[in-house]
Motif scaffolding. Sequence first.
Motif, PDB file in Angstrom:
ATOM      1  N   LEU A  60       0.898  -1.633  -0.129  1.00 58.40           N
ATOM      2  CA  LEU A  60       0.367  -0.407  -0.441  1.00 58.40           C
ATOM      3  C   LEU A  60       0.813   1.112  -0.138  1.00 58.40           C
ATOM      4  O   LEU A  60       2.231   1.164   0.512  1.00 58.40           O
ATOM      5  CB  LEU A  60      -1.228   0.015   1.043  1.00 58.40           C
ATOM      6  CG  LEU A  60      -1.642   1.379   1.662  1.00 58.40           C
ATOM      7  CD1 LEU A  60      -2.623   1.547   0.278  1.00 58.40           C
ATOM      8  CD2 LEU A  60      -2.205   1.906   2.641  1.00 58.40           C
ATOM      9  N   LEU A  61       0.736   2.319  -0.696  1.00 60.45           N
ATOM     10  CA  LEU A  61       0.860   3.772  -1.141  1.00 60.45           C
ATOM     11  C   LEU A  61       0.472   4.503  -0.430  1.00 60.45           C
ATOM     12  O   LEU A  61      -0.591   4.345  -1.410  1.00 60.45           O
ATOM     13  CB  LEU A  61       1.743   3.422  -2.186  1.00 60.45           C
ATOM     14  CG  LEU A  61       2.682   3.205  -2.992  1.00 60.45           C
ATOM     15  CD1 LEU A  61       2.814   2.737  -4.416  1.00 60.45           C
ATOM     16  CD2 LEU A  61       3.191   2.098  -2.265  1.00 60.45           C
ATOM     17  N   VAL A  95       3.779  -0.602   3.663  1.00 60.70           N
ATOM     18  CA  VAL A  95       2.844   0.150   3.739  1.00 60.70           C
ATOM     19  C   VAL A  95       4.348   0.921   3.179  1.00 60.70           C
ATOM     20  O   VAL A  95       4.909   1.705   4.631  1.00 60.70           O
ATOM     21  CB  VAL A  95       2.066   0.301   4.736  1.00 60.70           C
ATOM     22  CG1 VAL A  95       1.869   2.072   4.562  1.00 60.70           C
ATOM     23  CG2 VAL A  95       0.630  -0.535   5.195  1.00 60.70           C
ATOM     24  N   LEU A  96       3.805   2.193   2.398  1.00 61.72           N
ATOM     25  CA  LEU A  96       5.051   3.573   2.361  1.00 61.72           C
ATOM     26  C   LEU A  96       4.420   4.393   1.980  1.00 61.72           C
ATOM     27  O   LEU A  96       3.131   5.116   1.599  1.00 61.72           O
ATOM     28  CB  LEU A  96       5.967   3.154   0.973  1.00 61.72           C
ATOM     29  CG  LEU A  96       7.265   1.832   1.247  1.00 61.72           C
ATOM     30  CD1 LEU A  96       7.305   2.216  -0.067  1.00 61.72           C
ATOM     31  CD2 LEU A  96       8.096   1.757   1.708  1.00 61.72           C
ATOM     32  N   LEU A  97       4.490   5.531   2.886  1.00 58.59           N
ATOM     33  CA  LEU A  97       4.303   6.811   3.290  1.00 58.59           C
ATOM     34  C   LEU A  97       4.825   8.262   2.092  1.00 58.59           C
ATOM     35  O   LEU A  97       6.205   7.967   2.757  1.00 58.59           O
ATOM     36  CB  LEU A  97       4.147   7.905   4.935  1.00 58.59           C
ATOM     37  CG  LEU A  97       3.261   9.302   4.593  1.00 58.59           C
ATOM     38  CD1 LEU A  97       2.238   9.300   4.121  1.00 58.59           C
ATOM     39  CD2 LEU A  97       3.788   9.232   7.016  1.00 58.59           C
ATOM     40  N   CYS A 151       6.458  -4.962   7.180  1.00 50.74           N
ATOM     41  CA  CYS A 151       7.286  -3.274   6.889  1.00 50.74           C
ATOM     42  C   CYS A 151       6.920  -2.263   6.227  1.00 50.74           C
ATOM     43  O   CYS A 151       5.823  -2.101   5.556  1.00 50.74           O
ATOM     44  CB  CYS A 151       8.208  -4.355   5.194  1.00 50.74           C
ATOM     45  SG  CYS A 151       9.232  -5.065   5.598  1.00 50.74           S
ATOM     46  N   TRP A 152       7.714  -1.103   6.769  1.00 47.85           N
ATOM     47  CA  TRP A 152       6.899   0.330   6.668  1.00 47.85           C
ATOM     48  C   TRP A 152       8.124   1.380   6.026  1.00 47.85           C
ATOM     49  O   TRP A 152       9.268   1.384   6.557  1.00 47.85           O
ATOM     50  CB  TRP A 152       6.019   0.622   7.203  1.00 47.85           C
ATOM     51  CG  TRP A 152       6.679   0.321   8.765  1.00 47.85           C
ATOM     52  CD1 TRP A 152       6.815  -0.649   9.400  1.00 47.85           C
ATOM     53  CD2 TRP A 152       7.312   1.267  10.115  1.00 47.85           C
ATOM     54  NE1 TRP A 152       6.796  -0.417  10.710  1.00 47.85           N
ATOM     55  CE2 TRP A 152       7.404   1.212  10.981  1.00 47.85           C
ATOM     56  CE3 TRP A 152       7.348   3.001   9.445  1.00 47.85           C
ATOM     57  CZ2 TRP A 152       8.252   1.400  11.960  1.00 47.85           C
ATOM     58  CZ3 TRP A 152       8.007   3.456  10.555  1.00 47.85           C
ATOM     59  CH2 TRP A 152       8.100   2.898  11.545  1.00 47.85           C
ATOM     60  N   GLY A 153       7.353   2.073   5.981  1.00 48.14           N
ATOM     61  CA  GLY A 153       8.497   3.967   6.193  1.00 48.14           C
ATOM     62  C   GLY A 153       7.714   4.757   5.206  1.00 48.14           C
ATOM     63  O   GLY A 153       6.671   4.868   4.654  1.00 48.14           O
ATOM     64  N   GLY A 154       8.950   5.317   4.337  1.00 47.13           N
ATOM     65  CA  GLY A 154       8.419   6.852   3.876  1.00 47.13           C
ATOM     66  C   GLY A 154       8.767   7.109   2.680  1.00 47.13           C
ATOM     67  O   GLY A 154      10.373   6.604   2.361  1.00 47.13           O
TER      68      GLY A 154
END
Length: 312
Positions: A18-19, A69-71, A97-100
Amino acid sequence: MQQLELSRLAQEAPLRVLLVHAGEPDSLTWSGLVQPLRLAAKVLGPERLHVDVRTPDKFAADQRHWHLVLLVADEAEAGLRPANLRTVVSRCRAAPCWGGVGAGVLWLAEAGALNGARAALPWSLYPDVDMRADQALLSPHLYEIDGARLTSCGGAASIDFALTLVDLLFGATVQAQVKEILCVDRVRGPDERQRVALQARFGVLQPKLTEAVTLMEANIEEPLSTDDIAQLAGVSRRQLERLFKQYLGSLPSRYYLELRLQRARQLLRDTNYSIVQVGLMCGFSSGSHFSTAFGALFGNTPREERQRKLSQ
C-alpha cells in the motif's frame, strides 16, 4: 538484515503493498515509486503482487492488512502534514515492513517512528528537522533499508528505490523486465549519496561537521590527522566520528581519503600533470598506496584513468 526482512515478505501470496499518497499526483517522487511497482505487479500477476493506493484519510479508516506500507509525499510538500498524521503513522507501523518516501520520511521521524533507524531524508529538509526527528540516524544516501523500516529521499531516487525493492522481493529477472519496460539501464545502490553541497545540507544544522569537511577540502595536498581536524573544529575526536557516522555514513578518515581520491581523479581527467604529480598533490607520498587506494574506490588504476582520458 534487509534481505531477511524482505525475503519473509516475498513468501506472501499475494504480497499486499500500500502506498499512502499525501502529495501531488504528478511529482517525480510519486511517479518514480508507483510506476515500477505497478509494472512489477503486471509482470507477476495479481496472485503474486497487489499494489494499491490510499490517501491519508482513507488509510486511517482502512482496517485491512498490508504487508508493506509507504507514506509518500514530495519534499516540497513537507509543510502540508496530514491532519491525522498520528493515526496514519500508527497504521503504517502495524505492517510487517513500512517506511516513507520524500517528505514522508520527515513526518515519520517527527513522530518518533524512526528513532534509532537509518533514514534517507531529502537533503533540503535537514533544516526542518526538530529534536525529536533527530533521534533517527539521518543518512545522506539515496535510500535506506534498515530492517523493517524503509526510507528514500524521493525525486529520481524513487525509481532506484522501487526497483531495488522489486529485486529484493522478487529477484533480478523480474527487476530486469521492469527496467526494460522503463528503459532504465542502471539502478543506483543504497550506498550512493545525494549529490548536493555539504553546506546546503548541513550548514545550519551541523556547523561543526561542515567546518571539519571544509578543513579537509582545504588540506588535500598535506592531509591533517583526525585529531587535528577535531581540535581545529572544536570538538572531541569521538564527537567528530559520531557526526560523520550519523550524517555522512562514514568515518572522518575514510571520508577524507575519498575526497582526496575524487580530487585525484578530477586532476587525471582535466589536467596534464603526471600521475606521480597528481598523487603528491592529493597527499599520497607513495605511488603504490595511491594506486591501490584509487583502484579500491574506482575499480581502475590512475594509469587506466589517464588512458581513458587520452582515448576520448
